[in-house]
Design an enzyme around this catalytic site. Sequence first.
Site, short mmCIF file in Angstrom:
data_model
loop_
_atom_site.label_atom_id
_atom_site.label_comp_id
_atom_site.label_asym_id
_atom_site.label_seq_id
_atom_site.Cartn_x
_atom_site.Cartn_y
_atom_site.Cartn_z
N ASN A 1 0.86 -1.18 0.00
CA ASN A 1 0.00 0.00 0.00
C ASN A 1 0.90 1.23 0.00
OD1 ASN A 1 -1.81 2.04 0.49
ND2 ASN A 1 -2.41 1.34 2.53
N TRP A 2 1.00 1.84 -1.17
CA TRP A 2 1.91 2.99 -1.29
C TRP A 2 1.38 4.23 -0.58
CZ3 TRP A 2 3.64 3.13 -7.18
CH2 TRP A 2 4.36 1.95 -7.47
N LYS A 3 0.09 4.22 -0.25
CA LYS A 3 -0.55 5.40 0.34
C LYS A 3 -0.32 6.61 -0.58
CE LYS A 3 -0.21 3.17 4.78
NZ LYS A 3 -0.11 3.26 6.24
N HIS B 1 -9.45 0.97 5.20
CA HIS B 1 -8.18 1.22 5.88
C HIS B 1 -8.42 2.19 7.04
CE1 HIS B 1 -4.08 2.46 6.69
NE2 HIS B 1 -3.69 1.39 6.02
N GLU C 1 -6.84 4.64 8.05
CA GLU C 1 -6.65 6.06 7.70
C GLU C 1 -7.89 6.62 7.02
OE1 GLU C 1 -2.97 5.43 5.58
OE2 GLU C 1 -2.02 4.89 7.48
N GLY D 1 2.87 2.45 10.81
CA GLY D 1 3.81 3.56 10.62
C GLY D 1 4.55 3.96 11.88
N SER E 1 3.85 -1.95 10.45
CA SER E 1 5.31 -2.01 10.63
C SER E 1 5.89 -3.38 10.30
CB SER E 1 5.70 -1.58 12.05
OG SER E 1 5.33 -0.24 12.28
N GLY F 1 2.97 -1.08 4.27
CA GLY F 1 3.00 0.35 3.98
C GLY F 1 4.42 0.80 3.65
N GLY F 2 5.09 1.36 4.65
CA GLY F 2 6.42 1.95 4.44
C GLY F 2 7.39 1.07 3.68
P1 13P Z 1 3.24 0.45 7.68
O1 13P Z 1 3.75 -0.84 7.09
O2 13P Z 1 3.95 1.65 7.17
O3 13P Z 1 3.17 0.38 9.18
O4 13P Z 1 1.73 0.61 7.17
C1 13P Z 1 0.85 -0.44 7.28
C2 13P Z 1 -0.37 -0.10 6.52
O5 13P Z 1 -1.13 0.76 6.91
C3 13P Z 1 -0.63 -0.81 5.25
O6 13P Z 1 -1.91 -0.57 4.80
#
Ligand code: 13P
Length: 253
Positions: free
Chosen positions: A9-11, A98, A100, A176, A216, A237-238
């Site tokens: 997930n590149w966000k 999600h 967010e 994150g 994470s 994510g990251g």
């Molecule tokens: P991180 O891997 O950056 O913690 O993010 C997880 C996430 O929200 C994937 O959708």
Amino acid sequence: MRKKIVAGNWKMNLTLEEGQKLTSEIVHMVKDELNQPVTVVINPPFTHLQSVKKLIEGAKDIFLGAQNCSDKASGAYTGEVSAGILTSFGASYVIIGHSERREYFKETNEQLTEKVKLALANGLTPIFCCGEPLEIREANTQDAYVTEQLTASLFGLSEDEIKQLVLAYEPIWAIGTGRTASSDQAQEMHASIRKHLASKYGQAIADGISILYGGSCKPDNAQEIFSKADVDGGLIGGASLKSRDFVDIVKSF
Ligand code: 13P
């Protein structure tokens, strides 16, 4: 056997050029290094879908996903993107619910149900997210919180519909933050989610649904987390923004 899935997930990150470079690197590394069946999903911003789709063409294990879709089928909803539009770009997956989106865009359980239904109706596989905030974890009421999220958004679906979903457990306190859930915490929650699914849809259906862990997840903890019986992969994510890290996670089963 459940599908093993790692979704990036590149966000709201990466320019088009950066996204293209990252995708090309992932395609090459997966082709050269992956020696077991893992479904890899790349979820870039909407604007990058078409370019990423072109770059993954011919890569049999890599699929295109979006990070969200509208809860409306079409019409005068400025700035929204429908499930049907995503399908027309060659997307196969869409992340729905999600944390967010729930937190910053106030998405409700009812809207998430609509999104799931529209995604399915348009041939997309929803990656449906759930997960508790820190205060719920500290009060040790996370099981009730997460199962209620699932009941509220998903338990109106038919057996045929629920079977098509992928779930992602993402504890908000781990997203994150660098603070990942322990593999035992992930396993406990995934088992609880599966038990909850079985209570409504039966064990056979619950056993067929892939449940991903997110929060994470990195190359150095993925192997331990993915080794757990009810963890079928990750939503990353990251670490999905770096080709080496992402592909190392893909190889962590
Ligand atoms: P991180 O891997 O950056 O913690 O993010 C997880 C996430 O929200 C994937 O959708």
